[in-house]
Design an enzyme around this catalytic site. Structure first.
Site, mmCIF file in Angstrom:
data_model
loop_
_atom_site.group_PDB
_atom_site.id
_atom_site.type_symbol
_atom_site.label_atom_id
_atom_site.label_comp_id
_atom_site.label_asym_id
_atom_site.label_seq_id
_atom_site.Cartn_x
_atom_site.Cartn_y
_atom_site.Cartn_z
ATOM 1 C CG ASN A 41 5.382 16.121 3.991
ATOM 2 O OD1 ASN A 41 6.378 16.196 4.654
ATOM 3 N ND2 ASN A 41 4.292 16.792 4.288
ATOM 4 N N GLY A 43 1.970 13.027 -1.827
ATOM 5 C CA GLY A 43 1.339 11.750 -2.035
ATOM 6 C C GLY A 43 1.662 10.476 -2.671
ATOM 7 N N GLY A 45 2.356 7.057 -6.385
ATOM 8 C CA GLY A 45 2.353 7.212 -7.820
ATOM 9 C C GLY A 45 2.462 8.664 -8.238
ATOM 10 C CB SER A 168 1.233 -5.009 0.187
ATOM 11 O OG SER A 168 0.038 -5.204 0.919
ATOM 12 C CE1 TYR A 194 -1.169 -6.760 -4.585
ATOM 13 C CE2 TYR A 194 -1.809 -7.244 -2.320
ATOM 14 C CZ TYR A 194 -1.373 -6.350 -3.276
ATOM 15 O OH TYR A 194 -1.115 -5.047 -2.922
#
Length: 316
Positions: A41, A43, A45, A168, A194
């Site tokens: 694994n 993080g 972007g 999100s 958003y």
């Protein structure tokens, strides 16, 4: 001899501090969420790209800021030893840029196994793109919708392949305002916009899964967590003291970019996940989205409206 009296209400401060410390550690671990356990694994972007490179994949980073992207690609190459990381320009606020990127990608790449729609803008002022669209809906949804459809033929030829759409938890309470998608009639609300765009990510992913069923393409949407990135810069610009006030709490309570990318990675590489196509994920596990994220009638209508706005005639 004077007897020693110990008040019954005396607090064992050492125990309290220890308990508080343990509670904080457990809270921090809970906030960090799951970790992808499918052979490694890393993080969101940049860190997602780093993990794909670490696994030996050819990684194409589609970025608006080429200078920053080249620096990130160099960093990924140095840390992973994988020199097969390339950068190409893509501005999701421009339908022309999306079409140019897709055209170049199809002409130069042999296959597309995983498409991670990760870019986004959060609670910015009401900006209008060159195509006349409100920026949050344009970047967070319409750009990704067009890109995915333009590359869908290659995804099918590369099957089994996957599409991961970064949404999100802010989709909760969101609504697709079909009569006023760009807030032309009603006052613009950065949060409302958003939430609409993040809800669009989820129902787009759900409808994509329905339309590509049996074609070897799986689709997932996900909540990466609340992450310490520059995404909140517009909110901080409205409240200059907010960044200072929230620095310590954010260090303790928000995910790092590495932690935030784990669910994206899981959706991209976890074995046997095809049966979960169309599902919503959080902390590396499938979760129920809000009821508005499961409305198939709205999903079909959004697909058709998005295709019209993107001037997309050839769609699945």
């Amino acid at each position: 001899m004077m007897d020693r009296v110990i008040p019954s209400d005396r607090v064992n401060y050492g125990a309290v501090i220890a308990l508080a410390a343990v509670s904080l550690i457990l809270l921090r671990k809970w906030i960090a969420g799951g970790v992808c356990k499918s052979r490694g694994n890393n993080g969101i972007g940049k860190e997602t790209a780093r993990e794909m490179a670490h696994r030996g994949a050819r990684v194409v980073m589609a970025c608006r800021d080429l200078t920053s992207a080249e620096n990130s690609a160099d960093s990924i190459h140095r840390s992973t030893g994988n020199g097969n990381v390339v950068v190409r320009h893509l501005n999701l606020a421009s339908l022309y840029s999306v079409r140019q990127f897709a055209k170049e990608f199809i002409a130069t790449e042999e296959r597309l196994d995983i498409l991670i729609n990760n870019a986004g803008v959060m609670m910015c002022p009401k900006w209008i793109t060159e195509d006349g669209f409100e920026t949050q809906f344009a970047v967070n949804h319409l750009g990704h919708f067009l890109l995915t459809n333009l590359l869908l033929g290659m995804l099918k030829r590369s099957s089994p392949s996957r599409v991961a759409n970064v949404s999100s938890i802010a989709h909760v309470g969101g609504k697709i305002e079909f009569d006023d998608l760009f807030f032309d009639k009603s006052p613009y609300g950065p949060l409302a916009s958003y939430k609409q765009s993040k809800l669009a990510n989820i129902i787009f992913s759900r409808e994509l899964a329905r339309r590509t069923k049996g074609a070897g393409v799986s689709s997932y949407s996900l909540h990466p967590g609340v992450i310490r990135t520059g995404l909140c810069r517009h909110v901080e610009s409205w409240f200059p003291m907010l960044k200072t006030i929230m620095t310590l709490p954010s260090m303790l309570l928000m995910k790092t970019p590495w932690q935030g990318a784990q669910t994206s990675i899981c959706c991209a590489v976890t074995e046997g996940l095809e049966r979960k196509s169309g599902c919503y994920f959080s902390d590396c596990a499938d979760k129920d989205p809000a009821p508005e994220g499961k409305d198939d009638a709205v999903a079909r209508r959004l697909w058709e409206e998005s295709a019209r706005l993107d001037e997309l005639n050839d769609q699945c």
